[in-house]
Motif scaffolding. Structure first.
Motif, PDB file in Angstrom:
ATOM      1  N   ASP A  54       0.830  -1.259   0.042  1.00 32.16           N
ATOM      2  CA  ASP A  54      -0.182   0.009  -0.059  1.00 32.16           C
ATOM      3  C   ASP A  54       0.915   1.115   0.020  1.00 32.16           C
ATOM      4  OD1 ASP A  54      -1.474   2.304   1.259  1.00 32.16           O
ATOM      5  OD2 ASP A  54      -3.068   0.797   1.516  1.00 32.16           O
ATOM      6  N   SER A  55       0.830   2.040  -1.125  1.00 32.21           N
ATOM      7  CA  SER A  55       1.653   3.226  -1.105  1.00 32.21           C
ATOM      8  C   SER A  55       1.774   4.032  -0.001  1.00 32.21           C
ATOM      9  CB  SER A  55       1.538   3.849  -2.431  1.00 32.21           C
ATOM     10  OG  SER A  55       0.423   4.553  -2.620  1.00 32.21           O
ATOM     11  N   ASP A  56       0.422   4.253   0.709  1.00 34.08           N
ATOM     12  CA  ASP A  56       0.348   5.181   1.731  1.00 34.08           C
ATOM     13  C   ASP A  56       1.072   4.474   2.833  1.00 34.08           C
ATOM     14  OD1 ASP A  56      -1.134   7.121   0.580  1.00 34.08           O
ATOM     15  OD2 ASP A  56      -3.072   6.670   1.291  1.00 34.08           O
ATOM     16  N   HIS A  57       0.784   3.292   3.290  1.00 32.19           N
ATOM     17  CA  HIS A  57       1.452   2.743   4.475  1.00 32.19           C
ATOM     18  C   HIS A  57       3.187   2.539   4.114  1.00 32.19           C
ATOM     19  CE1 HIS A  57      -2.535   0.408   5.145  1.00 32.19           C
ATOM     20  NE2 HIS A  57      -2.252   1.524   5.564  1.00 32.19           N
ATOM     21  N   GLU A  97       4.290   6.255   5.061  1.00 30.12           N
ATOM     22  CA  GLU A  97       4.311   6.448   6.642  1.00 30.12           C
ATOM     23  C   GLU A  97       5.394   5.511   7.097  1.00 30.12           C
ATOM     24  OE1 GLU A  97      -0.489   6.987   7.605  1.00 30.12           O
ATOM     25  OE2 GLU A  97       0.319   4.957   7.747  1.00 30.12           O
ATOM     26  N   ILE A 141       0.042   9.938   7.219  1.00 26.33           N
ATOM     27  CA  ILE A 141      -0.407  10.939   6.330  1.00 26.33           C
ATOM     28  C   ILE A 141      -0.987  12.301   6.678  1.00 26.33           C
ATOM     29  CG2 ILE A 141      -1.884  11.121   4.220  1.00 26.33           C
ATOM     30  CD1 ILE A 141       0.551   8.843   4.038  1.00 26.33           C
ATOM     31  N   GLU A 167       4.696  10.512  -2.258  1.00 24.33           N
ATOM     32  CA  GLU A 167       3.912   9.619  -3.033  1.00 24.33           C
ATOM     33  C   GLU A 167       4.727   9.283  -4.413  1.00 24.33           C
ATOM     34  OE1 GLU A 167      -0.552   9.124  -3.381  1.00 24.33           O
ATOM     35  OE2 GLU A 167       0.058  10.702  -4.602  1.00 24.33           O
ATOM     36  N   GLY A 177      -2.906   5.627  -3.429  1.00 22.52           N
ATOM     37  CA  GLY A 177      -3.667   6.859  -2.771  1.00 22.52           C
ATOM     38  C   GLY A 177      -4.743   7.273  -3.847  1.00 22.52           C
ATOM     39  N   ARG A 179      -8.228  10.563   6.671  1.00 21.25           N
ATOM     40  CA  ARG A 179      -8.443  10.966   5.508  1.00 21.25           C
ATOM     41  C   ARG A 179      -8.368  12.550   5.418  1.00 21.25           C
ATOM     42  NH1 ARG A 179      -8.948   6.635   2.059  1.00 21.25           N
ATOM     43  NH2 ARG A 179     -10.091   4.707   3.137  1.00 21.25           N
TER      44      ARG A 179
END
Length: 172
Positions: free
Chosen positions: A34-37, A40, A47, A63, A81, A120
């Protein structure tokens, strides 16, 4: 499969990219990322904090770098994302390095799925329906632009959607 053997999931927040991505990775025996994870984990910050300190532009730079690095791998299912497609470089990279699946969902489902999620940033300081509607107006054409396949996630369960994607991308 071609394009590095990767499957890249795009779509709005609440479409199910992470949830469906995990299931799909299991079906394909791929690694799920997961790119967001990943952002982080690399920054040691969540985020919302990155958005607060660096703004959306700072987050989007991070990102872009992460998506570029991750898509050089082979055999991953990558959940991006919701706004990753807003950068032309991301659109180019995901199109070149994976089979791109646009997980399409309605504003109603997005509202339901994100209602209790406090991570979010784009939904924290405004009326969610209005924000989601505006984001969809600008991002929908970009999701369509990069998509090899479009799969609706509104009415189906996670396993059914993952199975449908696996069937689509592995059929001759």
């Amino acid at each position: 499969m071609s394009k590095h053997g990767n499957v890249i999931l795009v779509g709005p927040m609440g479409a199910g990219k992470s949830t469906i991505g995990r299931q799909l990775a299991q079906l394909l025996s791929y690694e799920f990322v997961d790119s967001d994870h990943e952002i982080e984990a690399r920054t040691g910050a969540d985020i919302p904090w990155i958005f607060d300190v660096e703004g959306e532009e700072g987050f989007r730079r991070r990102e872009q770098a992460v998506i570029d690095q991750l898509t050089l791998r082979d055999g991953i299912v990558l959940a991006t994302g919701g706004g990753a497609v807003t950068r032309e470089e991301n659109r180019r990279v995901v199109s070149a390095r994976g089979i791109v699946v646009y997980l399409k969902t309605s504003i109603e489902q997005q509202l339901t799925r994100t209602a209790k999620d406090r991570k979010r940033p784009l939904l924290q300081h405004a009326e969610p329906r209005k924000v989601l509607t505006e984001l969809m107006k600008t991002r929908e054409p970009l999701y369509q632009e990069v998509a090899d396949y479009v799969v609706d996630t509104d009415a189906s369960n996670i396993k059914d959607v993952a199975s449908e994607i696996a069937r689509l991308i592995t059929q001759p």
